[in-house]
Design an enzyme around this catalytic site. Structure first.
Site, PDB file in Angstrom:
ATOM      1  N   SER A 148      30.264 -14.632  17.099  1.00 28.05           N
ATOM      2  CA  SER A 148      30.843 -13.490  16.405  1.00 28.05           C
ATOM      3  C   SER A 148      31.996 -12.902  17.215  1.00 28.05           C
ATOM      4  CB  SER A 148      29.764 -12.450  16.099  1.00 28.05           C
ATOM      5  OG  SER A 148      30.245 -11.452  15.240  1.00 28.05           O
ATOM      6  N   ASP A 307      36.976 -10.627  12.860  1.00 26.36           N
ATOM      7  CA  ASP A 307      36.515 -11.261  14.091  1.00 26.36           C
ATOM      8  C   ASP A 307      36.501 -12.785  13.930  1.00 26.36           C
ATOM      9  OD1 ASP A 307      34.423 -11.232  12.302  1.00 26.36           O
ATOM     10  OD2 ASP A 307      32.894 -10.692  13.755  1.00 26.36           O
ATOM     11  N   ASP A 309      34.369 -15.198  13.379  1.00 21.99           N
ATOM     12  CA  ASP A 309      33.669 -15.825  12.253  1.00 21.99           C
ATOM     13  C   ASP A 309      33.896 -15.085  10.942  1.00 21.99           C
ATOM     14  OD1 ASP A 309      32.179 -13.659  13.064  1.00 21.99           O
ATOM     15  OD2 ASP A 309      30.237 -14.653  12.901  1.00 21.99           O
ATOM     16  N   ASP A 311      33.223 -12.144   9.642  1.00 30.74           N
ATOM     17  CA  ASP A 311      32.221 -11.385   8.892  1.00 30.74           C
ATOM     18  C   ASP A 311      32.405  -9.877   9.076  1.00 30.74           C
ATOM     19  OD1 ASP A 311      31.299 -11.226  11.507  1.00 30.74           O
ATOM     20  OD2 ASP A 311      29.242 -11.827  11.042  1.00 30.74           O
TER      21      ASP A 311
END
Length: 584
Positions: A148, A307, A309, A311
């Site tokens: 993340s 970010d 990833d 999400d």
């Protein structure tokens, strides 16, 4: 230093199963007598947290490396096979971090060796697309290789189950048990990746799956005519922060008509070293600094960042000559309110509607939802619990209709084709609502104030304190113990009405009574004060930190006076909590 850690290091350095370079990395630590580093790498096995694991890259039992990726994947594979189902499948995606693609292929190889067909994306893609793929390809589980928004030296392994949501009980605890039972890495099944492709046990995913996902986002646009006719009027600044977001976020925006997009070229290219930021976390203003600079230069309406990833979404805007960074509660409030207003205008609020939030997310969202006849579901912190609750409702009350899911840590979901926070859909929704408000003469800050004027004012602040390594974990435990056994009648001048201990699953009230807490067991504490203010404490499940959630409600005075009083009380809380943590 514990002898056991040194023994485990020696075993690693002499185990022929590991590649020569990987053995040498540990042997060098032994030769250098780097006891602290040996202790950190070997004092425990890597642990699963909320839906998976994250750690610093490197060799060792307590580090992220291809061997622990194999181990974790095999643990997931064992749980998949325990379902007793036929046609076993798993989906895999990966972000821009160092070794993410290599780790994704390792996961595919272990799934294939277990007789589980692995669907893996041809290019790096966000969390939302692995969740979508699980549901679309009817997989039993899935994996996202990501850490993340953690610093560059981290990577991780996020596990999803058949509904596309992060794994929850009992499957998560079963996977943990499988993981802990694996003592010999050499016994983990592993098939050469290219051999898996030839045998049809590994299959690349591409445009077909991706297009179906983007169509889902397009269908959720609430004002398609406005976006198509006036979309270019919104001047959007976007940064992918070297992650997976550039292609997917710009595609999602352009397909609904929001084509006036300027990106930060220095941060466009995926790069696991994240060279332009200290941490690729759009929650932090520092991470958005280059996007904000471009916003000022280009007179942008808003600057957004995601970010690695994709999400989480962060937002900044200019107002009266100052840069303002919206927090996660404010972004979620704007989204929820906009969705409900648009649905009501179209007479399209479904029967038995509900939205889901976490216990540490602002209660103002509940007040807004109530005004539109929408029920609120509260869960523990983390989107795994939000989507887990969606699954429960889907199974037990299929007549109910999902509207929105949100958590204060910059995660949102406005559709049910994915079961995790979806930064791509969130970018599209945020820009759509920004265009809507701009067409009425307002920016997002002014739109927020209109909500505050109509529904009341609340202010939320997050204090995160980092404590690293074994000593840090012990420090966090002492802080939680200190507040868990807090005996005073007041805290920071606030009269305590109750203390909820989610680990003990009980609430201790001011009059001495104790009542049962219905949510699942978790290491969380929640203070409710007589004033209606709240304070929550929880150690992060994925990072070496403890979080304090300060939630203030002000009911007296003008909006400006309410904001000033909330700011003062928040400052007092921050000073008090930092002092208490320091003493623990």
């Amino acid at each position: 230093m514990q002898t056991s850690s040194l023994d485990r290091a020696k075993q690693w350095a002499s185990n022929a199963y590991f590649a020569e370079a990987d053995r040498q990395e540990i042997q060098d630590l032994i030769d250098q007598e780097d006891h602290n580093e040996i202790e950190e790498r070997f004092y425990k096995d890597l642990e699963f947290g909320t839906g998976g694991m994250r750690s610093v890259l490197g060799q060792g039992n307590n580090r992220i490396n291809k061997y622990n990726i194999r181990k974790a994947t095999h643990a997931v594979a064992l749980e998949i096979k325990n379902t007793g189902e036929d046609n076993l499948r798993a989906a895999i995606s990966y972000d821009s971090r160092r070794f993410s693609f290599e780790f994704a292929k390792e996961a595919a190889s272990v799934f294939a060796a277990n007789g589980i067909k692995a669907f893996i994306y041809k290019r790096l893609n966000p969390v939302s697309l692995v969740s979508f793929a699980i549901r679309h390809h009817k997989c039993q589980a899935g994996v996202m290789v990501t850490a993340s928004h953690n610093p560059p030296d981290y990577n991780g392994f996020k596990v999803f189950w058949s509904d596309g949501a992060q794994v929850t009980p009992p499957n998560d605890s079963n996977i943990i048990n499988h993981f802990n039972d694996i003592q010999d890495y050499s016994l983990i099944p592993h098939l050469d990746f290219e051999e898996g492709i030839k045998k049809g046990l590994i299959e690349w995913m591409g445009e077909e799956t991706e297009s179906l996902y983007y169509n889902t986002i397009k269908e959720k646009c609430l004002t398609p005519e406005l976006c198509q006719e006036r979309g270019r009027e919104l001047n959007i600044i976007y940064t992918a922060l070297h992650g997976t977001g550039l292609h997917c976020c710009t595609r999602a925006l352009e397909q609904i008509g929001l084509t006036n997009i300027k990106t930060v070229p220095e941060q466009d290219r995926p790069d696991g070293n994240f060279p332009t930021v200290s941490s690729p976390n759009p929650e932090n203003p520092e991470a958005l600094s280059m996007a904000v600079a471009l916003m000022k230069k280009e007179k942008g309406d808003l600057a957004l960042g995601t970010d690695p990833d994709t999400d989480r979404v962060g937002v900044a805007l200019q107002h009266e000559g100052q840069t303002h960074y919206l927090n996660g509660n404010q972004i979620g409030l704007l989204m929820l309110h906009y969705i409900l207003v648009q649905l009501k205008e179209k007479n399209a609020i479904p029967s038995d509607p509900y939205f889901v939030k976490t216990i540490v997310t602002t209660e103002l969202q509940t007040i807004v939802a109530n005004a539109f006849g929408v029920a609120t579901e509260n869960t523990l912190t983390g989107f795994k619990w939000i989507c887990g609750r969606m699954k429960e409702i889907e199974e037990t009350h299929p007549e109910k209709n999902f509207i929105f899911g949100t958590e204060e840590s910059f995660g949102y979901l406005n559709h049910d084709s994915v079961r995790d926070k979806d930064g791509v859909a969130s970018i599209a929704l945020l820009c759509e609502l920004a265009l809507y408000h701009k067409s009425r003469g307002f920016n997002l800050l002014q739109a927020l104030d209109q909500i505050y004027e109509q529904y009341g004012f609340s202010s939320e602040e997050l204090l995160s304190l980092n404590y690293y390594g074994k000593e840090g974990a012990e420090k966090i435990s002492r802080i939680m113990d200190k507040f868990r056994h807090f005996e005073a009648q007041t805290l920071c001048g606030q009269e305590i009405a109750s203390l909820a201990d989610y680990q003990a699953q009980s609430i201790r009230h001011q009059n001495g009574d104790t009542t049962k807490l219905e949510l699942p067991q978790s290491n969380v504490l929640g203070f409710t004060f007589a004033s209606g203010n709240k304070l929550f404490l929880r150690p992060s499940g994925t990072e070496p930190k403890i979080k304090f959630y300060i939630m203030i409600q002000e009911t007296e005075g003008s909006l400006q006076e309410k904001k000033a009083k909330a700011s003062q009380l928040t400052a007092e809380f921050l000073t008090f909590l930092k002092a208490q943590a320091e003493e623990a």
